[in-house]
Design a protein around this motif. Structure first.
Motif, PDB file in Angstrom:
ATOM      1  N   ILE A   1       6.471   2.999  -4.437  1.00 57.77           N
ATOM      2  CA  ILE A   1       6.312   1.557  -4.190  1.00 57.77           C
ATOM      3  C   ILE A   1       4.863   1.094  -4.350  1.00 57.77           C
ATOM      4  O   ILE A   1       4.551  -0.059  -4.076  1.00 57.77           O
ATOM      5  CB  ILE A   1       6.908   1.140  -2.830  1.00 57.77           C
ATOM      6  CG1 ILE A   1       6.217   1.825  -1.651  1.00 57.77           C
ATOM      7  CG2 ILE A   1       8.412   1.401  -2.816  1.00 57.77           C
ATOM      8  CD1 ILE A   1       6.692   1.350  -0.274  1.00 57.77           C
ATOM      9  N   GLY A   2       3.989   1.987  -4.799  1.00 59.51           N
ATOM     10  CA  GLY A   2       2.642   1.588  -5.197  1.00 59.51           C
ATOM     11  C   GLY A   2       1.571   1.616  -4.127  1.00 59.51           C
ATOM     12  O   GLY A   2       0.514   1.013  -4.305  1.00 59.51           O
ATOM     13  N   ILE A   3       1.783   2.319  -3.031  1.00 56.58           N
ATOM     14  CA  ILE A   3       0.734   2.432  -2.005  1.00 56.58           C
ATOM     15  C   ILE A   3      -0.267   3.480  -2.493  1.00 56.58           C
ATOM     16  O   ILE A   3       0.075   4.659  -2.629  1.00 56.58           O
ATOM     17  CB  ILE A   3       1.339   2.802  -0.635  1.00 56.58           C
ATOM     18  CG1 ILE A   3       2.266   1.665  -0.164  1.00 56.58           C
ATOM     19  CG2 ILE A   3       0.235   3.081   0.379  1.00 56.58           C
ATOM     20  CD1 ILE A   3       3.034   1.962   1.100  1.00 56.58           C
ATOM     21  N   PRO A   4      -1.521   3.074  -2.756  1.00 54.16           N
ATOM     22  CA  PRO A   4      -2.464   3.967  -3.449  1.00 54.16           C
ATOM     23  C   PRO A   4      -2.979   5.143  -2.628  1.00 54.16           C
ATOM     24  O   PRO A   4      -3.351   6.164  -3.197  1.00 54.16           O
ATOM     25  CB  PRO A   4      -3.612   3.040  -3.841  1.00 54.16           C
ATOM     26  CG  PRO A   4      -3.533   1.906  -2.884  1.00 54.16           C
ATOM     27  CD  PRO A   4      -2.082   1.743  -2.537  1.00 54.16           C
ATOM     28  N   ILE A   5      -3.016   4.998  -1.300  1.00 54.80           N
ATOM     29  CA  ILE A   5      -3.529   6.068  -0.447  1.00 54.80           C
ATOM     30  C   ILE A   5      -2.555   6.255   0.710  1.00 54.80           C
ATOM     31  O   ILE A   5      -2.155   5.287   1.355  1.00 54.80           O
ATOM     32  CB  ILE A   5      -4.928   5.728   0.114  1.00 54.80           C
ATOM     33  CG1 ILE A   5      -5.928   5.517  -1.012  1.00 54.80           C
ATOM     34  CG2 ILE A   5      -5.407   6.818   1.074  1.00 54.80           C
ATOM     35  CD1 ILE A   5      -7.250   4.924  -0.553  1.00 54.80           C
ATOM     36  N   TYR A   6      -2.201   7.513   0.960  1.00 51.67           N
ATOM     37  CA  TYR A   6      -1.335   7.845   2.087  1.00 51.67           C
ATOM     38  C   TYR A   6      -2.008   8.943   2.898  1.00 51.67           C
ATOM     39  O   TYR A   6      -2.243  10.037   2.392  1.00 51.67           O
ATOM     40  CB  TYR A   6       0.043   8.292   1.594  1.00 51.67           C
ATOM     41  CG  TYR A   6       0.989   8.757   2.671  1.00 51.67           C
ATOM     42  CD1 TYR A   6       0.992   8.200   3.949  1.00 51.67           C
ATOM     43  CD2 TYR A   6       1.906   9.764   2.415  1.00 51.67           C
ATOM     44  CE1 TYR A   6       1.866   8.625   4.922  1.00 51.67           C
ATOM     45  CE2 TYR A   6       2.800  10.197   3.379  1.00 51.67           C
ATOM     46  CZ  TYR A   6       2.775   9.634   4.640  1.00 51.67           C
ATOM     47  OH  TYR A   6       3.643  10.051   5.600  1.00 51.67           O
ATOM     48  N   ALA A   7      -2.339   8.627   4.160  1.00 50.56           N
ATOM     49  CA  ALA A   7      -2.962   9.600   5.057  1.00 50.56           C
ATOM     50  C   ALA A   7      -1.965   9.987   6.140  1.00 50.56           C
ATOM     51  O   ALA A   7      -1.323   9.121   6.747  1.00 50.56           O
ATOM     52  CB  ALA A   7      -4.222   9.024   5.686  1.00 50.56           C
ATOM     53  N   ILE A   8      -1.828  11.287   6.372  1.00 49.29           N
ATOM     54  CA  ILE A   8      -0.881  11.822   7.345  1.00 49.29           C
ATOM     55  C   ILE A   8      -1.671  12.575   8.419  1.00 49.29           C
ATOM     56  O   ILE A   8      -2.479  13.448   8.100  1.00 49.29           O
ATOM     57  CB  ILE A   8       0.101  12.802   6.672  1.00 49.29           C
ATOM     58  CG1 ILE A   8       0.749  12.181   5.442  1.00 49.29           C
ATOM     59  CG2 ILE A   8       1.153  13.277   7.676  1.00 49.29           C
ATOM     60  CD1 ILE A   8       1.486  13.188   4.560  1.00 49.29           C
TER      61      ILE A   8
END
Length: 182
Positions: free
Chosen positions: A120-127
């Motif tokens: 869906i185009g979220i450029p950065i994902y932090a977990i």
């Protein structure tokens, strides 16, 4: 499905989201370490970011109707100006999505959202994972035969500084979950 999820949100505890596979229900309401982690991350980021950017921890959801995906990140890094919209946020307006891994459904954060967020185009994902005191920052969406995927993954352990976008924050002292049964 969106109407069903919004109706259930008001009736049942937990959080509902829509993936390509259907509705995901995290049945247990967030606990103290989860909420404290969200709060600490929001405050650390907002201290580091310019005032026109916010680390938002509330509603609405992010939704890509064309993909049939509606998610509610724990923290959404987004410009104030991109928040002034009717309905759900456009996921492509997010600078980053941050998740604190759920004690009751970790696969949702480590598998489902790793698949859905680049789609869906979220450029950065932090977990951030309070179960293990570790995490990862995923960036650089790349097209693959199986669909968009994050090409870069930087793992960290609690106590290290972590960079999310243009901002570096400390993970020192983030709360951890107690083992189940204690």
């Amino acid at each position: 499905m969106r109407d069903v999820v919004h109706a259930m949100d008001d009736l049942l505890p937990g959080k509902f989201e829509i993936t390509r596979e259907g509705i995901v229900h995290d049945a247990i309401s967030p606990n103290s370490p989860h909420e404290l982690t969200r709060l600490r991350l929001r405050k650390c980021l907002e201290t580091a970011m310019p005032q026109e950017i916010v680390a938002h921890t509330g509603k609405p959801d992010v939704e890509d109707e064309s993909e049939g995906i509606m998610r509610r990140p724990d923290v959404m890094v987004i410009a104030w100006s991109d928040m002034d919209v009717p309905g759900s946020f456009d996921p492509r307006a997010l600078i980053a999505a941050i998740e604190v891994v759920s004690h009751s459904n970790p696969d949702n954060d480590w598998i489902g959202k790793v698949r859905d967020y680049p789609l869906i185009g979220i450029p950065i994902y932090a977990i951030f994972d309070p179960r293990t005191g570790t995490g990862a920052v995923l960036t650089d969406i790349n097209t693959t035969p199986d669909g968009p995927r994050y090409a870069t993954r930087k793992d960290f352990v609690y106590g290290e500084d972590v960079t999310i976008g243009d901002w570096t924050i400390s993970t020192d002292g983030l709360p951890r979950y107690q083992p189940i049964g204690r």
